[in-house]
Design a protein around this motif. Sequence first.
Motif, PDB file in Angstrom:
ATOM      1  N   LYS A 160      36.539  49.145  55.270  1.00 47.39           N
ATOM      2  CA  LYS A 160      35.631  48.867  54.146  1.00 47.39           C
ATOM      3  C   LYS A 160      36.362  48.105  53.041  1.00 47.39           C
ATOM      4  CE  LYS A 160      32.955  51.316  50.596  1.00 47.39           C
ATOM      5  NZ  LYS A 160      32.513  52.635  50.127  1.00 47.39           N
ATOM      6  N   ALA A 191      35.592  44.250  51.886  1.00 45.81           N
ATOM      7  CA  ALA A 191      35.245  43.965  50.488  1.00 45.81           C
ATOM      8  C   ALA A 191      36.189  42.911  49.909  1.00 45.81           C
ATOM      9  CB  ALA A 191      35.302  45.245  49.663  1.00 45.81           C
ATOM     10  N   GLU A 193      38.600  48.729  44.469  1.00 45.20           N
ATOM     11  CA  GLU A 193      37.386  49.175  43.780  1.00 45.20           C
ATOM     12  C   GLU A 193      36.283  49.563  44.768  1.00 45.20           C
ATOM     13  OE1 GLU A 193      36.524  46.007  41.020  1.00 45.20           O
ATOM     14  OE2 GLU A 193      38.376  46.400  39.901  1.00 45.20           O
ATOM     15  N   ALA A 194      36.242  48.906  45.918  1.00 50.07           N
ATOM     16  CA  ALA A 194      35.223  49.243  46.917  1.00 50.07           C
ATOM     17  C   ALA A 194      35.377  50.681  47.416  1.00 50.07           C
ATOM     18  CB  ALA A 194      35.301  48.275  48.101  1.00 50.07           C
ATOM     19  N   THR A 249      35.998  53.217  45.563  1.00 48.48           N
ATOM     20  CA  THR A 249      35.502  54.169  44.564  1.00 48.48           C
ATOM     21  C   THR A 249      33.986  54.252  44.534  1.00 48.48           C
ATOM     22  OG1 THR A 249      35.509  52.518  42.797  1.00 48.48           O
ATOM     23  CG2 THR A 249      37.536  53.803  43.102  1.00 48.48           C
ATOM     24  N   LYS A 250      33.329  53.420  45.316  1.00 48.08           N
ATOM     25  CA  LYS A 250      31.852  53.381  45.331  1.00 48.08           C
ATOM     26  C   LYS A 250      31.299  54.309  46.376  1.00 48.08           C
ATOM     27  CE  LYS A 250      31.799  48.699  43.659  1.00 48.08           C
ATOM     28  NZ  LYS A 250      31.515  47.325  43.920  1.00 48.08           N
TER      29      LYS A 250
END
Length: 187
Positions: free
Chosen positions: A67, A71, A183-184, A186-187
Motif C-alpha cells: 500500500k 501510494a 502518510e498512506a 496512517t489512513k
Amino acid sequence: MKKTSVRAKVLTGTVAAAALAAATLGAVSASAEATDTPAVAAAAVRTDAQNKNLAQSTGLTIEAATKAAQATLDAAAKAGQRVSVAVVDRDGVTRVLLKGDGAGPQSPESAVRKAFTAVSWNAPTSELAKRLAQAPNLKDIPNTLFLAGGAPVQSKGAPVAGIGVAGAPSGDLDEQFAQAGVEALTK
C-alpha cells in the motif's frame, strides 16, 4: 587374479564407513526431529514463560508495505515523475520493490539503499545527508545512500520500516513521494 593394494582397501573402507555414518546420522536426525521437536518447543516456552529472553519486533505487513509503495508511485505519477520505490523492514530487508514505468535503470538500487539508510538511522535521508559535513565517513557504511529520498516509517517513535524513492530530478521530490507513502499508512 589381481591383488587389491592396501591403499585401495583403506580408501574403500573409509568411503564405506563415511556412507554408513551419514546414513546413521540422517536416520537419527530424522527421528529426533519427528519426536523431540514438540518437547523441545514446550520446554523452551516453559523456560522463558516471562519472555525474558525473547525479543519481539514490529513491522509492516506485506499488504501495508505494498500500500505504501503504491501510494508513493501514485504521488510520483501525479507529479509526472517516473521513479522506483522500495520498502524495507526494520532490518533493512526489501519487502517491496516497484520500478515505475520509464524509471531509470539505476533507480531500483538507489531506492533500496535510501530506504535502508532511512530505517537504519530513523531519519529522513535529507537530514542524514547534512550530517556528512561532520562525519564524512558515514558514506562508507555498506548499502547506505546519503541522498534525499528516504523516509522512515515509525511506530511509537521507533523505526519499523523505510521507504526509499529514486528517479525524480531532485532528491527533494523523491523524499516528498516517500513521505506520501508514509502518510498512506496512517489512513
